[in-house]
Design a protein around this motif. Structure first.
Motif, mmCIF file in Angstrom:
data_model
loop_
_atom_site.group_PDB
_atom_site.id
_atom_site.type_symbol
_atom_site.label_atom_id
_atom_site.label_comp_id
_atom_site.label_asym_id
_atom_site.label_seq_id
_atom_site.Cartn_x
_atom_site.Cartn_y
_atom_site.Cartn_z
ATOM 1 N N LYS A 1 49.782 37.360 -9.678
ATOM 2 C CA LYS A 1 50.182 38.918 -8.813
ATOM 3 C C LYS A 1 50.664 37.430 -7.427
ATOM 4 O O LYS A 1 51.424 38.228 -6.866
ATOM 5 N N LEU A 2 50.592 36.131 -7.944
ATOM 6 C CA LEU A 2 51.176 35.437 -6.426
ATOM 7 C C LEU A 2 52.816 35.787 -6.112
ATOM 8 O O LEU A 2 53.174 35.060 -7.570
ATOM 9 N N LYS A 3 53.368 35.882 -4.938
ATOM 10 C CA LYS A 3 54.583 35.870 -5.020
ATOM 11 C C LYS A 3 54.900 35.249 -4.624
ATOM 12 O O LYS A 3 54.032 34.591 -3.348
ATOM 13 N N ASP A 4 56.568 34.255 -4.963
ATOM 14 C CA ASP A 4 56.880 33.121 -4.452
ATOM 15 C C ASP A 4 57.921 33.217 -2.569
ATOM 16 O O ASP A 4 58.397 34.490 -2.902
ATOM 17 N N THR A 5 57.818 32.662 -1.694
ATOM 18 C CA THR A 5 58.744 32.882 -1.074
ATOM 19 C C THR A 5 59.342 31.805 -0.371
ATOM 20 O O THR A 5 58.798 30.586 0.045
ATOM 21 N N VAL A 6 60.429 32.156 0.218
ATOM 22 C CA VAL A 6 61.356 30.375 0.224
ATOM 23 C C VAL A 6 62.057 30.817 1.084
ATOM 24 O O VAL A 6 61.980 32.022 1.591
ATOM 25 N N LYS A 7 62.266 29.863 2.134
ATOM 26 C CA LYS A 7 61.917 29.777 2.997
ATOM 27 C C LYS A 7 63.737 28.686 3.584
ATOM 28 O O LYS A 7 63.632 27.492 3.405
ATOM 29 N N ARG A 8 65.082 28.705 3.977
ATOM 30 C CA ARG A 8 65.772 27.494 3.911
ATOM 31 C C ARG A 8 65.649 26.652 4.157
ATOM 32 O O ARG A 8 65.813 25.446 4.069
ATOM 33 N N ARG A 9 65.353 26.462 5.590
ATOM 34 C CA ARG A 9 65.107 25.364 6.950
ATOM 35 C C ARG A 9 66.007 24.654 6.062
ATOM 36 O O ARG A 9 65.301 22.986 6.450
ATOM 37 N N LYS A 10 66.886 24.029 6.482
ATOM 38 C CA LYS A 10 68.219 23.730 6.757
ATOM 39 C C LYS A 10 67.813 22.139 7.652
ATOM 40 O O LYS A 10 68.901 20.918 7.171
ATOM 41 N N TRP A 11 67.407 22.426 8.499
ATOM 42 C CA TRP A 11 66.782 20.864 9.515
ATOM 43 C C TRP A 11 66.097 20.402 8.530
ATOM 44 O O TRP A 11 66.051 18.652 9.167
ATOM 45 N N LEU A 12 65.430 20.461 7.863
ATOM 46 C CA LEU A 12 63.923 19.559 6.539
ATOM 47 C C LEU A 12 65.538 18.567 5.873
ATOM 48 O O LEU A 12 64.672 17.866 4.611
#
Length: 403
Positions: free
Chosen positions: A244-255
């Motif tokens: 049931k675990l859903k992935d979450t994604v963040k862009r974090r361009k500064w990295l």
């Protein structure tokens, strides 16, 4: 025919079974042994620190600030599902008992946490003040009442959709909770507490009147419930697969600066993938930062010679152990199998990324001990950390991933 009693019973039993299933995996893992060791160590130094406190130590302020956060954070566990915003919205007026039971179970669970935190803080209070532990149960009873007030008010806030209302309510309630807790532990005149009780009642009544004819924001309630469960699933996923675990994604361009050095060659394909995943997906980066900061603070404020090495190794182990799910992060994505890259490159890339992360953490711990002027111990922390990182990656993680 709709039966809210049956709905509550089914939802609560299902959720408890789910918790029980995953907790069995969590408690069987040796991560618990490490955590118990850390708790034992922290308890020992906490006791030592308490004995060094003077009578002028502002214990009431410290307790008020800590308990204020705990009281203000009062989510109501509703057990709602995504489909409920379609099928249950028409039945909202018939769900009063369901939501009341949700508030009650939230109070029981959060009240237990409040009890644990109060039990930890009371030795500090008893040492500084002249009252000892005699007021423990009175404090607990009053704090539970304040907790119930926070839960009720937090529920009323869910009738609003504006984010500013949530922010201001959080700020105001934290302020009220801190002041009230400070007065409580300062043994203030009962008149002041009664005045604050009147303020609490007036604050709730004002929201109750304004939200009486409004409808619940179901999408917000469901989103918050999903976030809470996602946090638990991420923890359980460290010990077993959680479908049931859903992935979450963040862009974090500064990295992006940290992955620009990875070449676009074929044998670096998985280096790029795992590095991107670590920086952007789920909470791998946040977990690494949290454990590094906590470990660094513990090393800075706790000076016990060679014990610093043990402490740094424990945090490196915790970090490495909790980053192992990175290996299986893309296991259900078929397009990964289309890469014209051998499995050996994938394995080497994962171990390389994991080793680099642990090296960075070892270096941070080395610098923290070095700042304290203990160059011999800092060197020992660095060398032991690097050696442990190599052994963890080349021995432990290989064995763990093959299991």
């Amino acid at each position: 025919m709709f039966d809210e009693k049956k709905l509550w019973k089914d939802r609560s039993i299902h959720r408890l079974k789910e918790f029980g299933t995953y907790l069995r995996y969590i408690l069987n893992g040796h991560l618990v042994v490490v955590l118990l060791f850390l708790i034992g160590t922290a308890a020992f130094y906490y006791q030592e620190w308490i004995s060094s406190l003077s009578q002028e130590f502002p214990v009431e302020i410290i307790i008020a600030l800590i308990l204020g956060m705990l009281l203000t954070h009062s989510p109501v566990y509703t057990f709602l599902l995504e489909a409920d915003q379609v099928f249950l919205i028409p039945l909202e007026t018939r769900l009063k008992r369901y939501f009341l039971q949700s508030g009650l179970i939230s109070l029981i669970f959060q009240g237990y946490i409040l009890l644990m935190v109060l039990a930890i803080l009371m030795p500090m209070y008893a040492h500084v003040s002249a009252n000892g532990f005699q007021s423990f149960f009175i404090f607990l009873l009053v704090l539970l009442i304040i907790k119930a007030w926070n839960l009720a008010l937090n529920w009323r806030i869910h009738y609003y959709v504006q984010p500013s209302v949530y922010i201001w309510d959080m700020f105001v309630r934290y302020f009220i909770n801190v002041i009230f807790t400070f007065l409580l532990f300062s043994n203030a005149n009962i008149l002041f507490l009664l005045i604050f009780a009147f303020i609490l009642a007036f604050y709730y009544q004002s929201f109750y009147v304004r939200t009486k004819k409004m409808g619940l924001k179901w999408d917000l309630l469901i989103t918050q419930e999903e976030k809470r469960m996602a946090s638990f699933y991420r923890l359980a996923n460290l010990f077993t697969d959680v479908p049931k675990l859903k992935d979450t994604v963040k862009r974090r361009k500064w990295l992006d600066i940290f992955i620009q050095s990875i070449s676009f060659s074929q044998n670096k394909t998985y280096h790029y993938l795992f590095a991107r995943t670590f920086l952007r997906a789920s909470d791998y980066l946040g977990l690494f930062i949290r454990l590094t900061v906590i470990g660094a603070l513990a090393l800075y404020f706790i000076s016990f010679g060679w014990g610093q090495i043990v402490l740094s190794l424990l945090f490196i182990y915790l970090t490495g152990f909790q980053l192992l799910p990175l290996w299986n992060h893309h296991q259900n994505k078929l397009w990964i199998d289309l890469y014209p890259v051998s499995q050996n490159h994938k394995t080497a890339a994962f171990y390389s990324i994991l080793r680099t992360i642990l090296y960075i953490q070892s270096t941070v711990f080395f610098m923290i001990v070095l700042i304290k002027g203990e160059w011999l111990f800092s060197l020992a922390v660095l060398l032991s950390g690097l050696l442990f990182s190599i052994l963890f990656v080349n021995v432990y993680s290989k064995k763990r991933l093959k299991a």
